[in-house]
Design an enzyme around this catalytic site. Structure first.
Site, PDB file in Angstrom:
ATOM      1  N   CYS A   1       0.860  -1.186   0.000  1.00 57.35           N
ATOM      2  CA  CYS A   1       0.000   0.000   0.000  1.00 57.35           C
ATOM      3  C   CYS A   1       0.906   1.248   0.000  1.00 57.35           C
ATOM      4  CB  CYS A   1      -0.906   0.004   1.224  1.00 57.35           C
ATOM      5  SG  CYS A   1      -1.954   1.461   1.266  1.00 57.35           S
TER       6      CYS A   1
ATOM      7  N   THR B   1     -10.079  -1.026 -10.903  1.00 59.85           N
ATOM      8  CA  THR B   1     -10.611   0.246 -11.401  1.00 59.85           C
ATOM      9  C   THR B   1     -11.566   0.074 -12.589  1.00 59.85           C
ATOM     10  OG1 THR B   1      -8.643   1.343 -10.585  1.00 59.85           O
ATOM     11  CG2 THR B   1      -9.879   2.522 -12.258  1.00 59.85           C
TER      12      THR B   1
HETATM   13  C1  FMN Z   1     -10.141   2.431  -4.058  1.00 61.02           C
HETATM   14  C2  FMN Z   1      -9.021   1.425  -4.050  1.00 61.02           C
HETATM   15  C3  FMN Z   1      -8.749   0.712  -2.875  1.00 61.02           C
HETATM   16  C4  FMN Z   1      -7.717  -0.244  -2.860  1.00 61.02           C
HETATM   17  N1  FMN Z   1      -7.483  -0.957  -1.707  1.00 61.02           N
HETATM   18  C5  FMN Z   1      -6.512  -1.925  -1.690  1.00 61.02           C
HETATM   19  C6  FMN Z   1      -6.317  -2.741  -0.545  1.00 61.02           C
HETATM   20  O1  FMN Z   1      -7.010  -2.643   0.478  1.00 61.02           O
HETATM   21  N2  FMN Z   1      -5.326  -3.678  -0.611  1.00 61.02           N
HETATM   22  C7  FMN Z   1      -4.532  -3.871  -1.713  1.00 61.02           C
HETATM   23  O2  FMN Z   1      -3.667  -4.752  -1.709  1.00 61.02           O
HETATM   24  N3  FMN Z   1      -4.737  -3.134  -2.832  1.00 61.02           N
HETATM   25  C8  FMN Z   1      -5.694  -2.165  -2.847  1.00 61.02           C
HETATM   26  N4  FMN Z   1      -5.899  -1.431  -3.987  1.00 61.02           N
HETATM   27  C9  FMN Z   1      -5.060  -1.676  -5.166  1.00 61.02           C
HETATM   28  C10 FMN Z   1      -5.727  -2.637  -6.161  1.00 61.02           C
HETATM   29  O3  FMN Z   1      -5.927  -3.915  -5.602  1.00 61.02           O
HETATM   30  C11 FMN Z   1      -4.873  -2.782  -7.450  1.00 61.02           C
HETATM   31  O4  FMN Z   1      -3.597  -3.311  -7.118  1.00 61.02           O
HETATM   32  C12 FMN Z   1      -4.680  -1.446  -8.174  1.00 61.02           C
HETATM   33  O5  FMN Z   1      -5.848  -0.651  -8.083  1.00 61.02           O
HETATM   34  C13 FMN Z   1      -4.322  -1.632  -9.655  1.00 61.02           C
HETATM   35  O6  FMN Z   1      -5.326  -2.328 -10.352  1.00 61.02           O
HETATM   36  P1  FMN Z   1      -6.493  -1.589 -11.216  1.00 61.02           P
HETATM   37  O7  FMN Z   1      -5.809  -0.603 -12.100  1.00 61.02           O
HETATM   38  O8  FMN Z   1      -7.196  -2.700 -11.925  1.00 61.02           O
HETATM   39  O9  FMN Z   1      -7.385  -0.902 -10.221  1.00 61.02           O
HETATM   40  C14 FMN Z   1      -6.933  -0.469  -4.026  1.00 61.02           C
HETATM   41  C15 FMN Z   1      -7.220   0.245  -5.200  1.00 61.02           C
HETATM   42  C16 FMN Z   1      -8.250   1.183  -5.234  1.00 61.02           C
HETATM   43  C17 FMN Z   1      -8.537   1.924  -6.533  1.00 61.02           C
END
Ligand code: FMN
Length: 301
Positions: free
Chosen positions: A128, A262
């Protein structure tokens, strides 16, 4: 056609829900399971209940680039999470329990609880980008990554996935430090910020946040390509996947499965079915009968 196996777990398709998006309650996890996801990763859960940061916590970047978020790891705490997992398992797809902690002791405790609750695997959030004392502060240190992965591996009997940060120049070294993990998850969000020019202040209350969505896809694909090349480990790719071609890109770089976050914001929960059919269509057209034939195929020898 789309079936895949990661760390011995069979998924009917390689499209898993990424941690942090619509995955805090059993109801929403079941909704995503029924919408065609091959598996679910829970919101990252810690030792105690946390409220997260004050608003604004999410900002949509212009031109469809993606999102910037600093939620602050809000979660109900591990002791309150048993029933959510029990019910989420009724969705009928594998459930991966994501956890975050400040040291090996916390990760160990959380992993054991998750295992007791019945998850199919643990995902260690070592990445994170905006929570002080957690996540990437640990995940950029090879020694801490190695210690946490090894300790957790010794104490649970289910597969352990390590989710790594892209916010480092030594992702391959960190991946090697996580050698004992059964699979690596690449990538978490990319640290960033935005400024409201009219108000002359940072947009997010926390100032710094994590970028997700289309703008980070090349970073994610590069991370998967590089780590697969250097380690040959089982990899789950994540970052900016919006359509079938994006998912195929990650698979061709070396991922056996991918996670989607996303894209739900842009395309709704139907995105899992849609991306699966876009992948099938490409495969039919290109005479590929099994997704595993494509894993790492773009690696230049
Ligand atoms: C609103 C939000 C909350 C997220 N919370 C977490 C989380 O609690 N733990 C984690 O490992 N990744 C978290 N992520 C990261 C996502 O799991 C992922 O790695 C990242 O968004 C990239 O993928 P995407 O472009 O498909 O969203 C979060 C992402 C977003 C947008």
């Amino acid at each position: 056609m789309l079936e895949t196996v990661v760390s011995g777990i069979r998924f009917s398709n390689p499209l898993l829900l990424a941690s942090g998006i619509m995955d805090e309650t059993a109801d929403s996890m079941i909704r995503i399971s029924k919408s065609g996801a091959g598996g679910i990763v829970t919101k990252s859960i810690g030792m105690e209940e946390r409220e997260g940061y004050e608003n604004p916590v999410v900002y949509e970047l212009p031109n469809g680039l993606g999102l910037l978020n600093a939620m602050g790891l809000p979660n109900p705490g591990i002791e309150n999470y048993k029933n959510e997992i029990k019910n989420a398992l009724k969705g009928g797809v594998p459930v991966i329990g994501s956890i975050f902690g400040k040291d090996a002791g916390e990760f160990l405790y959380l992993s054991k609880r998750m295992e007791d609750y019945g998850v199919h695997a643990i995902e260690l959030n070592l990445s994170c980008p905006h929570a002080k004392g957690y996540g990437m502060e640990i995940g950029v240190d090879e020694n801490l990554v190695e210690e946490i992965v090894n300790e957790v591996k010794k104490s649970v009997n289910i597969p352990v996935w390590a989710k790594l940060t892209p916010n480092t120049h030594k992702i391959v070294d960190i991946a090697k430090a996580a050698e004992k993990a059964d699979a690596l998850v690449l990538i978490n969000t990319v640290r960033g910020m935005a400024i409201d020019v009219d108000a002359r202040v940072p947009v997010l209350k926390n100032v710094y946040g994590g970028l997700s969505g289309p703008c980070i896809k090349p970073i994610g694909v590069r991370a998967v390509y590089e780590v697969y090349r250097e380690t040959q480990k089982e990899i789950v790719g994540v970052g900016g996947i919006l359509n079938g071609r994006d998912a195929l890109e990650y698979i061709m770089a070396g991922a056996k499965a991918v996670q989607i976050g996303t894209a739900i914001y842009y395309r709704g929960v139907g995105v899992f079915h849609e991306i699966a059919s876009e992948m099938r269509e490409w495969m039919k057209k290109n005479k590929v009968s099994k997704i595993k034939e494509l894993v790492g195929i773009a690696q230049v020898r």
